[in-house]
Structure formats: structure tokens, C-alpha cells
Design an enzyme around this catalytic site. Structure first.
Site, PDB file in Angstrom:
ATOM      1  N   TYR A  54       0.609  -1.030   0.108  1.00 35.56           N
ATOM      2  CA  TYR A  54       0.029   0.274  -0.042  1.00 35.56           C
ATOM      3  C   TYR A  54       0.766   1.228  -0.277  1.00 35.56           C
ATOM      4  CZ  TYR A  54      -3.904  -2.966   0.954  1.00 35.56           C
ATOM      5  OH  TYR A  54      -4.945  -3.499   0.940  1.00 35.56           O
ATOM      6  N   PHE A 209     -14.553  -3.665  -0.923  1.00 39.58           N
ATOM      7  CA  PHE A 209     -15.062  -4.029  -1.894  1.00 39.58           C
ATOM      8  C   PHE A 209     -16.489  -3.655  -1.332  1.00 39.58           C
ATOM      9  CE2 PHE A 209     -12.348  -4.977  -5.774  1.00 39.58           C
ATOM     10  CZ  PHE A 209     -11.749  -3.441  -5.058  1.00 39.58           C
ATOM     11  N   PRO A 210     -16.667  -3.513  -0.237  1.00 35.96           N
ATOM     12  CA  PRO A 210     -18.227  -3.467   0.363  1.00 35.96           C
ATOM     13  C   PRO A 210     -19.148  -2.831  -0.081  1.00 35.96           C
ATOM     14  CG  PRO A 210     -16.932  -1.661   2.125  1.00 35.96           C
ATOM     15  CD  PRO A 210     -15.418  -2.033   0.824  1.00 35.96           C
ATOM     16  N   LEU A 211     -18.676  -2.045  -0.881  1.00 35.04           N
ATOM     17  CA  LEU A 211     -19.842  -1.079  -1.603  1.00 35.04           C
ATOM     18  C   LEU A 211     -19.524  -1.343  -3.235  1.00 35.04           C
ATOM     19  CD1 LEU A 211     -19.712   2.247   0.111  1.00 35.04           C
ATOM     20  CD2 LEU A 211     -21.009   0.949   0.923  1.00 35.04           C
ATOM     21  N   GLY A 212     -19.137  -2.254  -3.155  1.00 35.80           N
ATOM     22  CA  GLY A 212     -19.008  -2.727  -4.725  1.00 35.80           C
ATOM     23  C   GLY A 212     -18.649  -1.686  -5.839  1.00 35.80           C
ATOM     24  N   GLY A 213     -18.232  -1.349  -6.900  1.00 38.97           N
ATOM     25  CA  GLY A 213     -18.606  -0.324  -7.908  1.00 38.97           C
ATOM     26  C   GLY A 213     -16.766   0.043  -7.937  1.00 38.97           C
ATOM     27  N   PRO A 216     -14.418  -0.772 -13.105  1.00 35.27           N
ATOM     28  CA  PRO A 216     -15.443  -0.378 -14.337  1.00 35.27           C
ATOM     29  C   PRO A 216     -16.475  -2.152 -14.596  1.00 35.27           C
ATOM     30  CG  PRO A 216     -14.049   0.719 -15.072  1.00 35.27           C
ATOM     31  CD  PRO A 216     -13.055  -0.593 -13.691  1.00 35.27           C
TER      32      PRO A 216
END
Length: 305
Positions: A54, A209-213, A216
């Protein structure tokens, strides 16, 4: 609403922690990065997720500076990739046993500790992201052997798995698994059977990615009409609803949302206080789940196959 804390690797942690990936955006404002982590501790965060790759070590350096032993923060790191500043992508896969050992040593040095409490083995078998090729295709048993050896040596406290399949998790259970980190959200629930197995086995479920997106083609939780409607009715944000749903969905879910903004950090933490009535929860549960499988090739291009 379930308890705001949960067991993890022999500790009790707040169910909303902090993911350090975005700290690299503050690379030129190191003081702000340190202050953000201090604010997280003030808010009760005692679970921070990081990796040596990171920000080419920047996140670990900030964690080392910002966190104190008396804060009691469980720092979880991961191996399976290394920084690659000169490459087409900022990281390269490092799946071979000797590379996993070297990555553990790198994390120990950069964090300034004698033991890493939890280390996730990033397998890359499933979910969005890179896929291993060539000599980076390594048998899980060979990887678990070196991870177990590192645990026996005291360099690792507990072993986690990331981007793993259900079959892979079942195969790894005898080694003792503390957590699973897979892509998972309200709109991408491919791993429901794995989540149930983790509940049964007492394994923490730490969705990324708990909110997705994030790539692309991946669906976004915050764009769902049902999510927006529930958020409006409660006077909160769609993102908070997406995080709160995860906490309601299973008692072993631990969240590690990342941010560089103190107000956003506070909003993420407040998601643990959101409750849903039966109608709201039913509306959210009814949201269609779409696959999060978006493979990325070794050059960084979306897989065309």
C-alpha cells in the site's frame, strides 16, 4: 442490531475498523495521514488493515508512527503481492512460498514489530482483480505450509485468506483460519455459502469492496433505488446503509472501509448505529445480487475472456 464488537484472532474488536489502502493519497501530507489514524483511534477503531504494498510502504510507515502499543489496535496485513514502482501496475504478484516469507519479513520491518497479529494470504482465485500466471500459480497447500511455519516461528499470530474459493477455504480449515477477505457487498453476494461456513466455524468475514463499484462493470451499492430509499427514510447516506446492511447480515462481519477524510471516517463509524425495521431490511435483502467477477490481466487490462 447485533453487537458493535466481535471476536477476531483472540481479541475483541469494534466491528467497523479502518482500511489503510487510501492513505497513499496523503503521501505528500504525512502529518494529515498520521492525524487521521489518531482520529480513528479516538473514535474507537481497534482493527486496521494494511499491506506493505500500500503506497510502496507508506501506509505501514504511517501506521508505525501513528499507533502506540497502549492503543491496543489489531493491525492485520497481507501477503501475496509486493510493491512494483517501476512496473505497469504498482504491484506484482508474489505467491511463491519464499516470496510470502520475504513479504512477511518486509511487513515486520516496516511496521516495527516482532509479530504480525494476523496475516492474510491473498490467493487471487476469485473476485475482481489480478489472476496468477506462470510460476505465480502455486498450490494452496505449499502456501499454507510456509504460513504455518511462520506462525510456529512466532512471526505470525494468525492466518487469514483473501480472494479464496469455498473449496479453498474448506481445504485450509485444518491449518486454522482466523478470517476471510473476499469481495462482497449487498449487490455482490456470490460467496453466501462461504459466509455461512465462516459463521459456523467462528471465522471473521472481512469484505473488501463493501460498496461494490471499484472496477468498471462492477455494480455499486449506492446506486440501488432500494438503498437510496432506505437512506432517505432514515436520514443517512446510501453508503452508510450499504455498510450497515453488512453488519446486520451476519454477526461475524468486520468492516474495513478506507478514507482520507475525517468526516467520512466518522460517517463510516456511525454506520454501526443504524438499525433497520423489518420492511427496510426486507427491501434491502431483495436487491438483486450480481457477480463481482471482473478479472484483471497481468498487464492491468480487463480480461477479455
Amino acid at each position: 442490531m447485533s453487537t458493535p464488537t466481535a471476536p477476531f484472532a483472540g481479541r475483541t474488536v469494534l466491528r467497523v475498523g479502518y482500511g489503510a489502502l487510501q492513505l497513499e493519497r496523503l503521501h505528500d501530507r504525512r502529518g494529515d495521514a498520521v492525524a487521521l489514524l489518531r482520529r480513528a483511534v479516538e473514535l474507537g477503531v481497534n482493527h486496521v488493515d494494511t499491506a506493505q504494498f500500500y503506497g510502496f510502504g507508506f501506509a505501514n510507515d504511517v501506521i508505525r508512527e501513528a499507533l502506540r502499543p497502549e492503543d491496543g489496535v489489531l493491525v492485520v496485513t497481507k501477503v501475496g503481492a509486493d510493491p512494483d514502482p517501476g512496473g505497469r501496475m504498482p504491484l506484482r504478484l508474489a505467491q511463491r512460498p519464499e516470496q510470502l516469507r520475504a513479504s512477511v519479513e518486509d511487513n515486520l520491518r516496516s511496521l516495527g514489530v516482532d509479530q504480525l497479529p494476523v496475516v492474510n494470504l491473498r490467493r487471487l482465485d476469485t473476485g475482481p482483480g489480478l489472476r496468477p500466471e506462470g510460476d505465480q500459480v502455486v498450490d494452496l497447500d505449499d502456501q499454507l505450509a510456509v504460513m504455518t511455519a511462520l506462525r510456529d516461528e512466532g512471526k505470525i499470530g494468525a492466518i487469514g485468506l483473501s480472494s479464496v474459493t469455498l473449496a479453498g477455504l474448506r481445504r485450509a480449515l485444518p491449518a486454522g483460519i482466523a478470517c476471510v477477505q473476499n469481495a462482497y457487498s449487498l449487490v455482490s453476494r456470490d460467496d453466501e455459502d462461504m459466509l455461512r461456513l465462516c459463521v459456523a466455524e467462528g471465522i471473521a468475514w472481512v469484505p473488501f469492496f463493501p460498496l461494490g463499484g471499484n472496477f468498471p462493470g462492477m455494480p455499486k451499492v449506492t446506486e440501488e433505488p432500494a438503498v437510496r430509499a432506505v437512506a432517505e427514510s432514515l436520514g443517512v447516506t446510501p453508503a452508510q446503509v450499504g455498510l450497515a446492511w453488512l453488519l446486520h447480515h451476519a454477526p461475524n462481519v468486520l468492516l474495513i472501509p478506507g478514507t482520507t477524510d475525517a468526516a467520512h471516517l466518522e460517517a463510516n463509524m456511525a454506520a454501526s448505529k443504524i438499525t433497520f425495521d423489518a420492511a427496510a431490511l426486507a427491501a434491502l435483502d431483495a436487491v438483486e445480487s450480481r457477480s463481482s467477477e471482473v478479472p484483471i490481466g497481468p498487464t492491468g487490462d480487463k480480461d477479455k475472456t
